[in-house]
Enzyme design. Sequence first.
Site: not given
Ligand code: ADP
Length: 318
Positions: A25, A144
């Site tokens: 999330e 961030d």
């Molecule tokens: P947001 O921009 O909504 O904060 P994120 O890119 O930080 O989204 O992704 C939210 C969560 O999803 C991350 O904290 C991670 O746990 C998981 N996640 C995101 N991108 C990946 C990826 N490329 N591979 C595996 N897990 C991912």
Amino acid sequence: MQRNTRRGSDVNKLGDLIKLERLGEGTYGTVFKVHNKKTGELSAMKQIKILGGDADGGVPSSAVREISLLRSLDHPNIIQLKDIIPADGKLYLLFALMFKDLRQHIDGTRQQGNHLPSNIIRSYTQQILQGLDYCHKRRLFHRDLKPQNILLDEVGGLKLGDFGLAKLFGTPVRITTFEIATLRYRAPELLLEFPDYGPAIDIWSVGCVLAEMIQLTPFFKGTNPLDQIHRIFSILGTPRESSWPGISSSTIYQDISYSIEQTSCLSQELSDASPEQINLLSQLFCFCPKSRISAEEALKHQYFTEIFSSQENNAASS
Ligand code: ADP
Ligand code: MG
């Protein structure tokens, strides 16, 4: 109904993807693992709802243009944005699939009663700085950086996620836990509401992440912006005009600085840290943004350049 071939092909692309489990999330929504039934490829898919789309629900071309810039980033420590699919007034972003994020890894390690091996802490810190150095040299900064946005593979590799999104889309107001999570990695110039800030805000966050990898819990654990400033000043001391020229122009600083007593210091808070780690941390946590170490300089620090001590090798293999 398909309005034109571009939208038609985007919709088809989306139709090729099968949603598998939820990966995490984030600030913008849920990220899913997806399987492309035509190519067999696995990816992480993030869905972003764009406010201010055009009348028929399309995504503004400016948003697509800006995010396309992120596709040009090509570095082993930056998550690869593989595809951008605009459809139904939303943007679907497809990223290279990673194993887990650093938040999950830190929490799991703590719950098992373990520490992160010192060679891993060093390697992760180095990889974070390498990714930042690449982006800072392209005038892009993260804004961030926190363990949730740092993605790990299964063989020691690390990639920065969520790059540039805070700037492109703003930080939406969401559940308090997300705001607090971000607060803990926020640089003092942001907390003191200085209007001009730059890549040094990411460097402060690297200090917070390094300290957290050492002690497995967030380092400056504030519950609101004022409390966050208090926690920082009580460990690092209160900055003055001599160390941070211009600081007294912040009205927040004027209101609070007299009341904050330094009750600790870095080496007392981080009793497990090596002298090299403390020395690097003191430069990552330099109050004045202009004097704070850059990613490029930090990579030349002896923490990364000196041969492992035997004590560290023992800790790493235990
Ligand atoms: P947001 O921009 O909504 O904060 P994120 O890119 O930080 O989204 O992704 C939210 C969560 O999803 C991350 O904290 C991670 O746990 C998981 N996640 C995101 N991108 C990946 C990826 N490329 N591979 C595996 N897990 C991912
Ligand atoms: Mg995120």
